[in-house]
Motif scaffolding. Structure first.
Motif, short mmCIF file in Angstrom:
data_model
loop_
_atom_site.label_atom_id
_atom_site.label_comp_id
_atom_site.label_asym_id
_atom_site.label_seq_id
_atom_site.Cartn_x
_atom_site.Cartn_y
_atom_site.Cartn_z
N LEU A 134 -31.05 8.55 0.49
CA LEU A 134 -30.80 8.80 1.92
C LEU A 134 -29.63 7.95 2.41
CD1 LEU A 134 -34.43 9.04 3.36
CD2 LEU A 134 -32.75 10.89 3.19
N HIS A 135 -29.57 6.69 1.98
CA HIS A 135 -28.43 5.83 2.34
C HIS A 135 -27.12 6.44 1.84
CE1 HIS A 135 -30.56 2.46 4.07
NE2 HIS A 135 -31.35 2.37 3.01
N ARG A 136 -27.16 6.96 0.62
CA ARG A 136 -25.97 7.58 0.04
C ARG A 136 -25.54 8.80 0.86
NH1 ARG A 136 -25.84 9.74 -6.16
NH2 ARG A 136 -23.72 10.50 -6.18
N LEU A 137 -26.49 9.69 1.21
CA LEU A 137 -26.16 10.88 2.00
C LEU A 137 -25.68 10.50 3.40
CD1 LEU A 137 -29.12 13.18 0.91
CD2 LEU A 137 -26.71 13.37 0.22
N ARG A 138 -26.25 9.45 3.96
CA ARG A 138 -25.78 8.98 5.27
C ARG A 138 -24.36 8.44 5.15
NH1 ARG A 138 -29.11 4.55 8.59
NH2 ARG A 138 -28.49 3.36 6.78
N ARG B 175 -31.35 16.98 -5.66
CA ARG B 175 -32.65 17.54 -5.27
C ARG B 175 -32.98 17.17 -3.84
NH1 ARG B 175 -34.45 15.39 -10.42
NH2 ARG B 175 -35.91 14.02 -9.33
N LEU B 176 -32.72 15.92 -3.46
CA LEU B 176 -33.00 15.49 -2.10
C LEU B 176 -32.12 16.22 -1.10
CD1 LEU B 176 -34.56 13.71 -0.14
CD2 LEU B 176 -32.84 11.91 -0.54
N ALA B 177 -30.84 16.36 -1.41
CA ALA B 177 -29.92 17.06 -0.51
C ALA B 177 -30.37 18.50 -0.30
CB ALA B 177 -28.50 17.03 -1.09
N HIS B 178 -30.72 19.19 -1.38
CA HIS B 178 -31.16 20.59 -1.27
C HIS B 178 -32.44 20.69 -0.45
CE1 HIS B 178 -28.82 21.87 -5.14
NE2 HIS B 178 -28.04 21.41 -4.18
N ASP C 27 -42.25 9.07 1.60
CA ASP C 27 -43.25 9.40 0.59
C ASP C 27 -43.34 10.91 0.38
OD1 ASP C 27 -44.14 6.84 -0.17
OD2 ASP C 27 -45.46 6.73 1.58
N GLU C 28 -43.37 11.67 1.46
CA GLU C 28 -43.45 13.12 1.34
C GLU C 28 -42.21 13.69 0.66
OE1 GLU C 28 -46.29 14.12 5.18
OE2 GLU C 28 -44.14 13.79 5.49
N LEU C 29 -41.04 13.18 1.01
CA LEU C 29 -39.81 13.63 0.35
C LEU C 29 -39.86 13.30 -1.15
CD1 LEU C 29 -37.22 12.57 3.07
CD2 LEU C 29 -38.02 14.89 2.57
N ALA C 30 -40.39 12.13 -1.49
CA ALA C 30 -40.52 11.74 -2.89
C ALA C 30 -41.45 12.69 -3.63
CB ALA C 30 -41.03 10.30 -3.00
N TRP C 31 -42.54 13.12 -2.99
CA TRP C 31 -43.46 14.08 -3.62
C TRP C 31 -42.73 15.37 -3.94
CZ3 TRP C 31 -47.73 13.60 0.63
CH2 TRP C 31 -48.43 12.41 0.46
N TRP C 32 -41.87 15.80 -3.01
CA TRP C 32 -41.15 17.07 -3.20
C TRP C 32 -40.19 17.02 -4.37
CZ3 TRP C 32 -41.45 21.92 -1.69
CH2 TRP C 32 -42.15 22.24 -0.51
N ILE C 33 -39.52 15.90 -4.55
CA ILE C 33 -38.46 15.87 -5.56
C ILE C 33 -38.85 15.12 -6.83
CG2 ILE C 33 -36.64 16.23 -3.86
CD1 ILE C 33 -35.93 13.24 -4.16
N ARG D 181 -40.52 6.54 -3.68
CA ARG D 181 -40.10 6.32 -2.29
C ARG D 181 -38.82 5.50 -2.25
NH1 ARG D 181 -40.03 3.20 2.03
NH2 ARG D 181 -40.96 3.86 3.98
N ALA D 182 -38.73 4.49 -3.11
CA ALA D 182 -37.54 3.63 -3.14
C ALA D 182 -36.29 4.43 -3.50
CB ALA D 182 -37.75 2.49 -4.13
N ARG D 183 -36.42 5.37 -4.43
CA ARG D 183 -35.27 6.18 -4.82
C ARG D 183 -34.86 7.10 -3.68
NH1 ARG D 183 -32.42 7.28 -9.69
NH2 ARG D 183 -30.60 8.37 -8.88
N VAL D 184 -35.83 7.63 -2.94
CA VAL D 184 -35.52 8.47 -1.78
C VAL D 184 -34.72 7.65 -0.77
CG1 VAL D 184 -36.53 9.59 0.26
CG2 VAL D 184 -37.40 10.12 -2.02
N THR D 185 -35.16 6.43 -0.50
CA THR D 185 -34.45 5.57 0.45
C THR D 185 -33.01 5.33 0.00
OG1 THR D 185 -36.52 4.50 1.09
CG2 THR D 185 -34.48 3.31 1.60
#
Length: 166
Positions: free
Chosen positions: A135-139, A96-99, A118-124, A128-132
Protein backbone atom coordinates in the motif's frame (compact mmCIF):
# COMPACT_ATOMS: atom_id res chain seq x y z
CA UNK A 1 -20.05 -15.26 2.74
CA UNK A 2 -16.35 -15.57 2.03
CA UNK A 3 -15.13 -18.68 0.22
CA UNK A 4 -11.49 -19.45 0.96
CA UNK A 5 -8.80 -22.09 0.85
CA UNK A 6 -6.02 -22.65 3.34
CA UNK A 7 -2.45 -22.28 2.14
CA UNK A 8 0.19 -24.85 3.09
CA UNK A 9 1.21 -22.64 6.02
CA UNK A 10 -2.40 -22.21 7.18
CA UNK A 11 -3.18 -18.73 5.79
CA UNK A 12 -6.63 -18.09 4.43
CA UNK A 13 -6.70 -17.25 0.73
CA UNK A 14 -10.00 -15.73 -0.33
CA UNK A 15 -11.41 -17.17 -3.55
CA UNK A 16 -14.51 -15.01 -3.67
CA UNK A 17 -17.30 -13.40 -1.73
CA UNK A 18 -21.03 -13.84 -2.15
CA UNK A 19 -23.93 -11.46 -1.72
CA UNK A 20 -27.30 -12.33 -0.16
CA UNK A 21 -29.44 -14.49 -2.40
CA UNK A 22 -26.46 -15.85 -4.33
CA UNK A 23 -26.23 -19.54 -5.10
CA UNK A 24 -22.78 -21.05 -5.09
CA UNK A 25 -21.03 -24.34 -5.31
CA UNK A 26 -19.24 -26.12 -2.49
CA UNK A 27 -17.50 -29.35 -3.26
CA UNK A 28 -19.31 -32.34 -1.80
CA UNK A 29 -17.88 -33.61 1.48
CA UNK A 30 -19.35 -37.06 0.94
CA UNK A 31 -16.65 -37.84 -1.61
CA UNK A 32 -13.30 -39.30 -0.54
CA UNK A 33 -10.88 -36.83 0.99
CA UNK A 34 -11.52 -33.65 2.88
CA UNK A 35 -13.00 -30.44 1.56
CA UNK A 36 -10.45 -27.92 0.32
CA UNK A 37 -12.81 -24.97 0.12
CA UNK A 38 -14.16 -23.39 3.29
CA UNK A 39 -16.87 -20.78 3.75
CA UNK A 40 -17.24 -18.11 6.39
CA UNK A 41 -20.34 -16.05 7.07
CA UNK A 42 -19.30 -12.39 7.35
CA UNK A 43 -22.55 -10.68 8.40
CA UNK A 44 -24.68 -11.42 11.44
CA UNK A 45 -28.08 -12.78 10.53
CA UNK A 46 -26.83 -14.50 7.37
CA UNK A 47 -28.41 -17.87 6.74
CA UNK A 48 -26.24 -20.33 4.85
CA UNK A 49 -28.04 -23.41 3.52
CA UNK A 50 -26.33 -26.50 2.22
CA UNK A 51 -28.06 -29.01 -0.01
CA UNK A 52 -26.70 -32.58 0.01
CA UNK A 53 -24.83 -33.50 -3.15
CA UNK A 54 -27.10 -36.50 -3.94
CA UNK A 55 -30.23 -34.37 -3.50
CA UNK A 56 -28.94 -31.80 -6.00
CA UNK A 57 -28.07 -34.59 -8.45
CA UNK A 58 -31.63 -35.96 -8.20
CA UNK A 59 -33.09 -32.47 -8.77
CA UNK A 60 -30.85 -32.05 -11.82
CA UNK A 61 -31.92 -35.43 -13.24
CA UNK A 62 -35.62 -34.53 -12.89
CA UNK A 63 -35.42 -30.93 -14.08
CA UNK A 64 -33.22 -30.07 -17.09
CA UNK A 65 -33.69 -26.31 -16.60
CA UNK A 66 -32.43 -26.62 -13.01
CA UNK A 67 -29.48 -28.68 -14.30
CA UNK A 68 -28.58 -25.90 -16.75
CA UNK A 69 -28.76 -23.31 -13.97
CA UNK A 70 -26.54 -25.43 -11.70
CA UNK A 71 -24.10 -25.81 -14.59
CA UNK A 72 -23.98 -22.01 -15.02
CA UNK A 73 -23.22 -21.49 -11.31
CA UNK A 74 -20.50 -24.15 -11.32
CA UNK A 75 -19.05 -22.78 -14.57
CA UNK A 76 -18.83 -19.24 -13.16
CA UNK A 77 -17.20 -20.46 -9.95
CA UNK A 78 -14.69 -22.57 -11.88
CA UNK A 79 -13.81 -19.58 -14.06
CA UNK A 80 -13.44 -17.38 -10.98
CA UNK A 81 -11.29 -19.94 -9.17
CA UNK A 82 -9.17 -20.49 -12.31
CA UNK A 83 -8.48 -16.76 -12.53
CA UNK A 84 -7.71 -16.52 -8.80
CA UNK A 85 -5.33 -19.48 -8.91
CA UNK A 86 -3.54 -18.08 -11.99
CA UNK A 87 -3.21 -14.75 -10.24
CA UNK A 88 -1.91 -16.32 -7.03
CA UNK A 89 0.59 -18.48 -8.90
CA UNK A 90 1.98 -15.92 -11.33
CA UNK A 91 1.41 -12.33 -10.22
CA UNK A 92 3.62 -10.33 -7.88
CA UNK A 93 2.02 -9.51 -4.52
CA UNK A 94 1.88 -5.81 -5.40
CA UNK A 95 0.19 -6.61 -8.71
CA UNK A 96 -2.41 -8.80 -6.96
CA UNK A 97 -3.11 -6.01 -4.48
CA UNK A 98 -3.37 -3.38 -7.23
CA UNK A 99 -5.82 -5.52 -9.22
CA UNK A 100 -7.90 -6.22 -6.11
CA UNK A 101 -8.06 -2.54 -5.14
CA UNK A 102 -9.07 -1.66 -8.69
CA UNK A 103 -11.88 -4.26 -8.69
CA UNK A 104 -13.15 -3.29 -5.23
CA UNK A 105 -13.02 0.45 -5.98
CA UNK A 106 -14.85 0.06 -9.28
CA UNK A 107 -17.71 -1.65 -7.46
CA UNK A 108 -17.98 0.97 -4.70
CA UNK A 109 -19.27 4.51 -4.51
CA UNK A 110 -16.57 7.18 -4.80
CA UNK A 111 -13.79 4.62 -5.53
CA UNK A 112 -13.15 3.99 -1.83
CA UNK A 113 -12.13 0.58 -0.51
CA UNK A 114 -13.07 -0.08 3.12
CA UNK A 115 -11.56 -3.55 3.58
CA UNK A 116 -8.97 -3.82 6.35
CA UNK A 117 -5.35 -4.77 5.78
CA UNK A 118 -6.18 -8.24 7.13
CA UNK A 119 -9.07 -8.65 4.69
CA UNK A 120 -6.90 -7.49 1.78
CA UNK A 121 -4.24 -10.00 2.86
CA UNK A 122 -6.86 -12.80 2.83
CA UNK A 123 -7.77 -11.86 -0.73
CA UNK A 124 -4.25 -11.92 -2.11
CA UNK A 125 -2.76 -14.72 -0.03
CA UNK A 126 -0.17 -12.78 1.92
CA UNK A 127 0.45 -11.23 5.32
CA UNK A 128 -0.94 -8.00 6.74
CA UNK A 129 2.59 -6.58 6.91
CA UNK A 130 3.13 -7.23 3.20
CA UNK A 131 -0.17 -5.51 2.37
CA UNK A 132 0.95 -2.46 4.35
CA UNK A 133 4.29 -2.40 2.49
CA UNK A 134 2.57 -2.67 -0.92
CA UNK A 135 0.00 0.00 0.00
CA UNK A 136 2.89 2.38 0.79
CA UNK A 137 4.38 1.54 -2.60
CA UNK A 138 1.08 2.20 -4.46
CA UNK A 139 0.63 5.44 -2.54
CA UNK A 140 4.17 6.47 -3.48
CA UNK A 141 3.28 5.86 -7.14
CA UNK A 142 0.30 8.22 -6.74
CA UNK A 143 -2.27 5.49 -7.42
CA UNK A 144 -4.03 5.51 -4.05
CA UNK A 145 -4.51 7.87 -1.14
CA UNK A 146 -5.15 7.07 2.51
CA UNK A 147 -4.27 8.25 5.98
CA UNK A 148 -2.56 5.88 8.42
CA UNK A 149 -5.14 4.63 10.94
CA UNK A 150 -7.87 6.25 8.83
CA UNK A 151 -10.86 4.46 7.33
CA UNK A 152 -10.85 3.77 3.61
CA UNK A 153 -8.38 3.71 0.75
CA UNK A 154 -9.21 6.14 -2.04
CA UNK A 155 -8.33 4.62 -5.40
CA UNK A 156 -7.47 7.46 -7.76
CA UNK A 157 -7.64 5.44 -11.01
CA UNK A 158 -9.37 2.03 -10.64
CA UNK A 159 -9.01 1.14 -14.34
CA UNK A 160 -5.24 1.68 -14.22
CA UNK A 161 -4.88 -0.37 -11.01
CA UNK A 162 -6.85 -3.25 -12.53
CA UNK A 163 -4.27 -3.57 -15.32
CA UNK A 164 -1.09 -2.55 -13.48
CA UNK A 165 1.88 -4.95 -13.63
CA UNK A 166 4.58 -4.52 -10.99
Amino acid sequence: VRAYMLSVDGRRITLGTLSPGTAFWIEPTDLEGSATCCNEVLLDGTLLCRLPHDYVRRLMARNPQFAVEVYEVVYMWCATFRDRLRELAHDHTGTRLAHLLGRLAASSDCNVVYETHDELAWWIGTSRARVTKELHRLRGLGLIAYRPHGRGIHVLDPARLRTLQL
